[in-house]
Design a protein around this motif. Sequence first.
Motif, short mmCIF file in Angstrom:
data_model
loop_
_atom_site.label_atom_id
_atom_site.label_comp_id
_atom_site.label_asym_id
_atom_site.label_seq_id
_atom_site.Cartn_x
_atom_site.Cartn_y
_atom_site.Cartn_z
N PRO A 1 0.80 -1.23 0.00
CA PRO A 1 0.00 0.00 0.00
C PRO A 1 0.84 1.28 0.00
O PRO A 1 0.38 2.32 -0.48
CB PRO A 1 -0.81 -0.12 1.30
CG PRO A 1 -0.77 -1.55 1.67
CD PRO A 1 0.56 -2.04 1.21
N ILE A 2 2.05 1.21 0.55
CA ILE A 2 2.90 2.41 0.58
C ILE A 2 3.49 2.69 -0.79
O ILE A 2 3.52 3.83 -1.26
CB ILE A 2 4.01 2.23 1.62
CG1 ILE A 2 3.41 2.03 3.01
CG2 ILE A 2 4.96 3.43 1.62
CD1 ILE A 2 4.43 1.72 4.08
N GLN B 1 2.27 1.63 -3.62
CA GLN B 1 1.20 1.85 -4.59
C GLN B 1 0.05 2.57 -3.89
O GLN B 1 -0.92 1.94 -3.45
CB GLN B 1 0.73 0.52 -5.18
CG GLN B 1 -0.28 0.68 -6.31
CD GLN B 1 -0.72 -0.67 -6.87
OE1 GLN B 1 -0.11 -1.70 -6.60
NE2 GLN B 1 -1.78 -0.65 -7.68
N PRO B 2 0.12 3.90 -3.81
CA PRO B 2 -0.94 4.65 -3.10
C PRO B 2 -2.32 4.49 -3.72
O PRO B 2 -3.33 4.68 -3.04
CB PRO B 2 -0.46 6.10 -3.21
CG PRO B 2 1.01 6.01 -3.50
CD PRO B 2 1.19 4.76 -4.30
N SER B 3 -2.36 4.14 -5.00
CA SER B 3 -3.65 4.00 -5.68
C SER B 3 -4.34 2.67 -5.39
O SER B 3 -5.41 2.40 -5.95
CB SER B 3 -3.46 4.16 -7.19
OG SER B 3 -2.57 3.16 -7.69
N ARG C 1 -6.07 -2.91 0.30
CA ARG C 1 -5.53 -2.42 1.57
C ARG C 1 -6.05 -3.25 2.75
O ARG C 1 -5.31 -3.53 3.70
CB ARG C 1 -5.89 -0.95 1.76
CG ARG C 1 -5.17 -0.02 0.82
CD ARG C 1 -5.56 1.45 1.03
NE ARG C 1 -4.82 2.30 0.13
CZ ARG C 1 -3.60 2.78 0.37
NH1 ARG C 1 -3.00 2.49 1.52
NH2 ARG C 1 -3.00 3.56 -0.50
N GLU D 1 5.60 6.45 4.70
CA GLU D 1 4.24 6.35 5.25
C GLU D 1 3.95 7.49 6.21
O GLU D 1 2.84 8.03 6.24
CB GLU D 1 4.06 5.01 5.94
CG GLU D 1 2.66 4.79 6.47
CD GLU D 1 2.53 3.50 7.27
OE1 GLU D 1 1.42 2.93 7.30
OE2 GLU D 1 3.54 3.07 7.87
N ARG E 1 4.21 11.22 3.89
CA ARG E 1 3.40 11.48 2.70
C ARG E 1 2.14 12.31 2.99
O ARG E 1 1.79 13.19 2.18
CB ARG E 1 3.02 10.15 2.04
CG ARG E 1 2.19 10.31 0.77
CD ARG E 1 1.89 8.95 0.16
NE ARG E 1 3.01 8.44 -0.60
CZ ARG E 1 3.20 7.15 -0.89
NH1 ARG E 1 2.35 6.26 -0.44
NH2 ARG E 1 4.22 6.78 -1.63
N PRO E 2 1.42 12.10 4.10
CA PRO E 2 0.21 12.91 4.33
C PRO E 2 0.48 14.37 4.65
O PRO E 2 -0.45 15.19 4.66
CB PRO E 2 -0.45 12.21 5.54
CG PRO E 2 0.18 10.86 5.61
CD PRO E 2 1.56 11.05 5.11
N ARG F 1 8.30 12.66 -0.51
CA ARG F 1 6.97 12.44 -1.08
C ARG F 1 6.88 11.15 -1.89
O ARG F 1 5.79 10.73 -2.25
CB ARG F 1 6.59 13.62 -1.98
CG ARG F 1 6.72 14.97 -1.34
CD ARG F 1 5.68 15.21 -0.28
NE ARG F 1 4.34 15.16 -0.83
CZ ARG F 1 3.23 15.27 -0.10
NH1 ARG F 1 3.33 15.41 1.22
NH2 ARG F 1 2.05 15.24 -0.66
N ASN F 2 8.01 10.53 -2.21
CA ASN F 2 7.99 9.30 -3.00
C ASN F 2 9.07 8.35 -2.49
O ASN F 2 9.93 8.75 -1.69
CB ASN F 2 8.16 9.60 -4.49
CG ASN F 2 9.39 10.46 -4.76
OD1 ASN F 2 10.51 10.07 -4.42
ND2 ASN F 2 9.18 11.63 -5.36
#
Length: 256
Positions: free
Chosen positions: A44-45, A47-49, A55, A150, A153-154, A161-162
């Motif tokens: 999930p980290i 691949q944020p989509s 998830r 993780e 990113r928020p 950021r990546n």
Amino acid sequence: MIGITAPARATIAPTDGRRKMWEKRMEWPLTGVAVLFLGAYAWPILQPSLGSTGRAWCEVVTWLAWGLFALDYVVRLVQSSDKPRFLRRHVLDLLVIVLPLLRPLRLLRLVAMLNVLNRTAALALRGRVVVYFVGATVLIVFCAALAVLEAERPIEEAGIRNFPDALWWAITTITTVGYGDRYPVSGTGRLIAVGLMVAGIALLGVVTATFASWLVRRVEEVEATSQTVTRAQIAELSREIAELRAALAASERKET
């Protein structure tokens, strides 16, 4: 004789044979679970989509893996003959199992996974310090990059950021270089940074100690070889001197 030998038998402490057998039997299964755990944590980290279903499945896998880690600890504790001593020697194991139950500290489940892999590597790679060091370094850097990504990113103003940025930050941090172009701004991210710095110093200490131990061993081998050669030469000289003395004594006897 019976009255003497019976108390002696009673004083023999029970062995931890069953616990050691359990640890050996669970060595590779737990390693496989740890790899699955890392994959479910990383997906999930990276691949944020990823959708909510994916998830959810990843979350289920991570919790099941954590549950197996906890079960392994409980079984080892139950099978230990000296439970207070086991608890004292495995405080970190207990903390990394109990603390992730608290929502802000769920990140420590990664430490539980690293702890399982560390135990397996210590059993499987005993004496292969270089291989263990390289593997541990790569694993720590990868996990730290995932964890800081993780956490950061928020946050809008975060510079990480990546995953490539997170990986670059983890490498510069664990090597104690710290360029400062990427750095965490959240509390969790800074906590991860502290742990990574400590890990970097510890790994550097392992490398230094291993190299120093190798040098000392080489010096001892050279000294032992030189001493063996010297003793052999002295023995040869002593033998030749003894032969010369015998020949001289024989010559003197003939003259008289």
